[in-house]
Scaffold this motif. Structure first.
Motif, PDB file in Angstrom:
ATOM      1  N   ASN A 133       5.045   1.752  -4.230  1.00 45.01           N
ATOM      2  CA  ASN A 133       5.618   2.782  -5.103  1.00 45.01           C
ATOM      3  C   ASN A 133       5.109   4.131  -4.587  1.00 45.01           C
ATOM      4  O   ASN A 133       4.124   4.675  -5.076  1.00 45.01           O
ATOM      5  N   GLY A 134       5.782   4.632  -3.564  1.00 45.85           N
ATOM      6  CA  GLY A 134       5.350   5.865  -2.902  1.00 45.85           C
ATOM      7  C   GLY A 134       5.588   7.100  -3.756  1.00 45.85           C
ATOM      8  O   GLY A 134       6.481   7.102  -4.623  1.00 45.85           O
ATOM      9  N   GLU A 135       4.800   8.130  -3.496  1.00 46.78           N
ATOM     10  CA  GLU A 135       4.906   9.389  -4.240  1.00 46.78           C
ATOM     11  C   GLU A 135       6.345   9.923  -4.197  1.00 46.78           C
ATOM     12  O   GLU A 135       6.906  10.101  -3.108  1.00 46.78           O
ATOM     13  N   GLY A 136       6.925  10.134  -5.351  1.00 47.39           N
ATOM     14  CA  GLY A 136       8.298  10.660  -5.422  1.00 47.39           C
ATOM     15  C   GLY A 136       9.363   9.654  -5.010  1.00 47.39           C
ATOM     16  O   GLY A 136      10.527  10.016  -4.843  1.00 47.39           O
ATOM     17  N   LYS A 137       8.951   8.385  -4.813  1.00 47.75           N
ATOM     18  CA  LYS A 137       9.925   7.386  -4.340  1.00 47.75           C
ATOM     19  C   LYS A 137      10.057   6.230  -5.328  1.00 47.75           C
ATOM     20  O   LYS A 137      10.184   5.060  -4.937  1.00 47.75           O
ATOM     21  N   LEU A 138       9.998   6.585  -6.597  1.00 56.88           N
ATOM     22  CA  LEU A 138      10.092   5.576  -7.644  1.00 56.88           C
ATOM     23  C   LEU A 138      11.384   4.767  -7.531  1.00 56.88           C
ATOM     24  O   LEU A 138      11.379   3.542  -7.688  1.00 56.88           O
TER      25      LEU A 138
ATOM     26  N   SER B  57      -4.360   0.169 -12.164  1.00 53.46           N
ATOM     27  CA  SER B  57      -4.078   1.183 -13.172  1.00 53.46           C
ATOM     28  C   SER B  57      -3.584   2.467 -12.499  1.00 53.46           C
ATOM     29  O   SER B  57      -4.165   2.917 -11.513  1.00 53.46           O
ATOM     30  N   GLY B  58      -2.506   3.019 -13.010  1.00 53.42           N
ATOM     31  CA  GLY B  58      -1.991   4.282 -12.501  1.00 53.42           C
ATOM     32  C   GLY B  58      -1.017   4.144 -11.343  1.00 53.42           C
ATOM     33  O   GLY B  58      -0.473   5.137 -10.861  1.00 53.42           O
ATOM     34  N   VAL B  59      -0.747   2.907 -10.897  1.00 55.32           N
ATOM     35  CA  VAL B  59       0.134   2.736  -9.732  1.00 55.32           C
ATOM     36  C   VAL B  59       1.596   3.011 -10.085  1.00 55.32           C
ATOM     37  O   VAL B  59       2.415   3.324  -9.213  1.00 55.32           O
ATOM     38  N   GLY B  60       1.901   2.873 -11.394  1.00 50.55           N
ATOM     39  CA  GLY B  60       3.282   3.147 -11.808  1.00 50.55           C
ATOM     40  C   GLY B  60       4.001   1.944 -12.407  1.00 50.55           C
ATOM     41  O   GLY B  60       5.228   1.895 -12.371  1.00 50.55           O
ATOM     42  N   LYS B  61       3.249   1.010 -12.959  1.00 52.05           N
ATOM     43  CA  LYS B  61       3.884  -0.186 -13.554  1.00 52.05           C
ATOM     44  C   LYS B  61       4.841   0.233 -14.674  1.00 52.05           C
ATOM     45  O   LYS B  61       5.985  -0.192 -14.710  1.00 52.05           O
ATOM     46  N   ASP B  62       4.346   1.080 -15.569  1.00 55.59           N
ATOM     47  CA  ASP B  62       5.200   1.519 -16.683  1.00 55.59           C
ATOM     48  C   ASP B  62       6.404   2.302 -16.175  1.00 55.59           C
ATOM     49  O   ASP B  62       7.513   2.130 -16.673  1.00 55.59           O
ATOM     50  N   ALA B  63       6.164   3.161 -15.184  1.00 54.20           N
ATOM     51  CA  ALA B  63       7.253   3.986 -14.650  1.00 54.20           C
ATOM     52  C   ALA B  63       8.343   3.101 -14.021  1.00 54.20           C
ATOM     53  O   ALA B  63       9.542   3.311 -14.261  1.00 54.20           O
TER      54      ALA B  63
ATOM     55  N   ARG C 253      -2.576  10.350  -8.817  1.00 58.90           N
ATOM     56  CA  ARG C 253      -1.636  10.002  -9.886  1.00 58.90           C
ATOM     57  C   ARG C 253      -2.384   9.825 -11.203  1.00 58.90           C
ATOM     58  O   ARG C 253      -1.936  10.258 -12.260  1.00 58.90           O
TER      59      ARG C 253
ATOM     60  N   ARG D 195       4.475  -7.335 -17.820  1.00 60.48           N
ATOM     61  CA  ARG D 195       3.728  -6.263 -17.161  1.00 60.48           C
ATOM     62  C   ARG D 195       2.275  -6.513 -17.476  1.00 60.48           C
ATOM     63  O   ARG D 195       1.869  -6.452 -18.633  1.00 60.48           O
TER      64      ARG D 195
ATOM     65  N   ARG E 223     -11.629   2.934 -13.480  1.00 60.62           N
ATOM     66  CA  ARG E 223     -10.304   2.509 -13.015  1.00 60.62           C
ATOM     67  C   ARG E 223     -10.215   2.544 -11.484  1.00 60.62           C
ATOM     68  O   ARG E 223      -9.616   1.665 -10.865  1.00 60.62           O
TER      69      ARG E 223
HETATM   70  N1  LIG Z   1       6.600   6.913  -7.444  1.00 61.85           N
HETATM   71  C1  LIG Z   1       5.917   7.804  -8.190  1.00 61.85           C
HETATM   72  N2  LIG Z   1       5.773   9.058  -7.755  1.00 61.85           N
HETATM   73  C2  LIG Z   1       5.098   9.969  -8.483  1.00 61.85           C
HETATM   74  N3  LIG Z   1       4.510   9.736  -9.673  1.00 61.85           N
HETATM   75  C3  LIG Z   1       4.612   8.487 -10.169  1.00 61.85           C
HETATM   76  C4  LIG Z   1       5.327   7.454  -9.460  1.00 61.85           C
HETATM   77  N4  LIG Z   1       5.243   6.315 -10.199  1.00 61.85           N
HETATM   78  C5  LIG Z   1       4.542   6.628 -11.297  1.00 61.85           C
HETATM   79  N5  LIG Z   1       4.163   7.919 -11.307  1.00 61.85           N
HETATM   80  C6  LIG Z   1       3.335   8.627 -12.309  1.00 61.85           C
HETATM   81  O1  LIG Z   1       2.008   8.131 -12.155  1.00 61.85           O
HETATM   82  C7  LIG Z   1       1.359   8.038 -13.422  1.00 61.85           C
HETATM   83  C8  LIG Z   1       0.884   6.608 -13.632  1.00 61.85           C
HETATM   84  O2  LIG Z   1       2.009   5.773 -13.802  1.00 61.85           O
HETATM   85  P1  LIG Z   1       2.065   4.640 -14.947  1.00 61.85           P
HETATM   86  O3  LIG Z   1       1.497   5.143 -16.230  1.00 61.85           O
HETATM   87  O4  LIG Z   1       3.437   4.081 -14.928  1.00 61.85           O
HETATM   88  O5  LIG Z   1       1.006   3.605 -14.292  1.00 61.85           O
HETATM   89  P2  LIG Z   1       0.550   2.165 -14.818  1.00 61.85           P
HETATM   90  O6  LIG Z   1       0.427   1.318 -13.608  1.00 61.85           O
HETATM   91  O7  LIG Z   1       1.481   1.704 -15.884  1.00 61.85           O
HETATM   92  O8  LIG Z   1      -0.901   2.511 -15.403  1.00 61.85           O
HETATM   93  P3  LIG Z   1      -1.813   1.707 -16.490  1.00 61.85           P
HETATM   94  O9  LIG Z   1      -2.010   0.328 -15.952  1.00 61.85           O
HETATM   95  O10 LIG Z   1      -3.081   2.504 -16.512  1.00 61.85           O
HETATM   96  O11 LIG Z   1      -1.078   1.752 -17.804  1.00 61.85           O
HETATM   97  C9  LIG Z   1       2.367   8.481 -14.472  1.00 61.85           C
HETATM   98  O12 LIG Z   1       2.110   9.818 -14.779  1.00 61.85           O
HETATM   99  C10 LIG Z   1       3.718   8.313 -13.760  1.00 61.85           C
HETATM  100  O13 LIG Z   1       4.691   9.183 -14.252  1.00 61.85           O
END
Ligand SMILES: Nc1ncnc2c1ncn2[C@@H]1O[C@H](COP(=O)(O)OP(=O)(O)OP(=O)(O)O)[C@@H](O)[C@H]1O
Length: 239
Positions: free
Chosen positions: A209-214, A54-60, A174, A141, A189
């Motif tokens: 998925n590094g910080e700022g490296k989406l 959770s929060g790793v950025g799957k949705d992003a 994050r 996802r 989480r």
């Molecule tokens: N590479 C990145 N660098 C910085 N911030 C990021 C990056 N990827 C994602 N984020 C931010 O991190 C937060 C978590 O991302 P996101 O909601 O996509 O996670 P998730 O894996 O889908 O979480 P969940 O499983 O809880 O729904 C969001 O605010 C998103 O904008």
């Protein structure tokens, strides 16, 4: 007529003949015309499972992938959790009541489902079948628990990608920044993420998925898809 009696046909030197003449001469020498059919059949539709804590950025990652790869079909998950700000029903998730969700389970309409952090989430089968039949690749996802269930159902017929942050601290930051969880939910989480990272071995690929490296993470996911499409032994998923 023996081979020695057959009229000899000479291929003109390439600089002395036009391309059509060359082609005709080469076809005659080969004994058949050159085929225009593709040498390789089109690749099978692929199921790509994107998972991670959770929060790793799957949705992003998926949001970005949606912009750059229009041919992919992103399966909309059904969930009983409340809508977050900015989320759209039917686009981000199908938001259903718990009763509705459980009747979908009863009707065997879900490929996989789980109760996660108090809410149900599940993958509708019909959408996958419909889009695969049209030749689309499918992106699912799911959380790590869901990916494990899918691995049991789909085996190696799907490709499993695990998203990670560069470090645990980065992941926690994050989650804090997202401001969608209570302190208690945050703790759950984070503890779950610690356990889940041990399951990375069950996946085919890991993407940082590094910080700022989406963008880098998205590019790597695209490369994985491209490589999978070029495989000689194609995966063949049946839902
Ligand atoms: N590479 C990145 N660098 C910085 N911030 C990021 C990056 N990827 C994602 N984020 C931010 O991190 C937060 C978590 O991302 P996101 O909601 O996509 O996670 P998730 O894996 O889908 O979480 P969940 O499983 O809880 O729904 C969001 O605010 C998103 O904008």
């Amino acid at each position: 007529m023996s081979d020695s009696q057959k009229p000899k046909f000479t291929i003109p030197p390439p600089d002395k003949a036009s391309k059509p003449e060359m082609l005709r001469a080469l076809e005659f020498s080969m004994g058949s015309s050159f085929s225009t059919s593709p040498i390789c059949p089109p690749p099978n539709p692929l199921i790509i499972v994107i998972s991670g804590p959770s929060g790793v950025g799957k949705d992003a990652v998926i949001k970005k992938l949606r912009q750059v790869r229009e041919s992919l079909h992103f399966v909309v998950t059904a969930t009983s959790r409340p809508t977050r700000e900015g989320e759209v029903d039917g686009k981000d998730y199908y938001f259903v009541s718990e009763e509705e969700f459980l009747s979908m389970v009863e009707r065997n309409e879900l490929l996989e489902y789980a109760l996660l952090y108090g809410d149900y989430k599940g993958i509708p089968k019909r959408q996958i079948r419909e889009f695969m039949a049209k030749g689309h690749d499918i992106v699912l996802r799911v959380d790590v628990q869901g990916a494990e269930t899918l691995r049991k159902i789909l085996g190696t017929s799907a490709v499993f990608i695990y998203l990670v942050a560069e470090s645990e601290l980065e992941l926690v930051e994050r989650l804090i920044d997202r401001k969608t969880e209570t302190s208690e939910a945050l703790l759950v989480r984070i503890a779950t993420a610690r356990e889940e990272v041990k399951h990375v071995r069950d996946f085919d690929y890991v993407v940082v998925n590094g910080e700022g490296k989406l963008d880098n993470a998205v590019k790597l996911v695209e490369s994985i898809i491209d490589a999978e499409k070029a495989k000689v032994q194609q995966r063949r998923a049946v839902i």
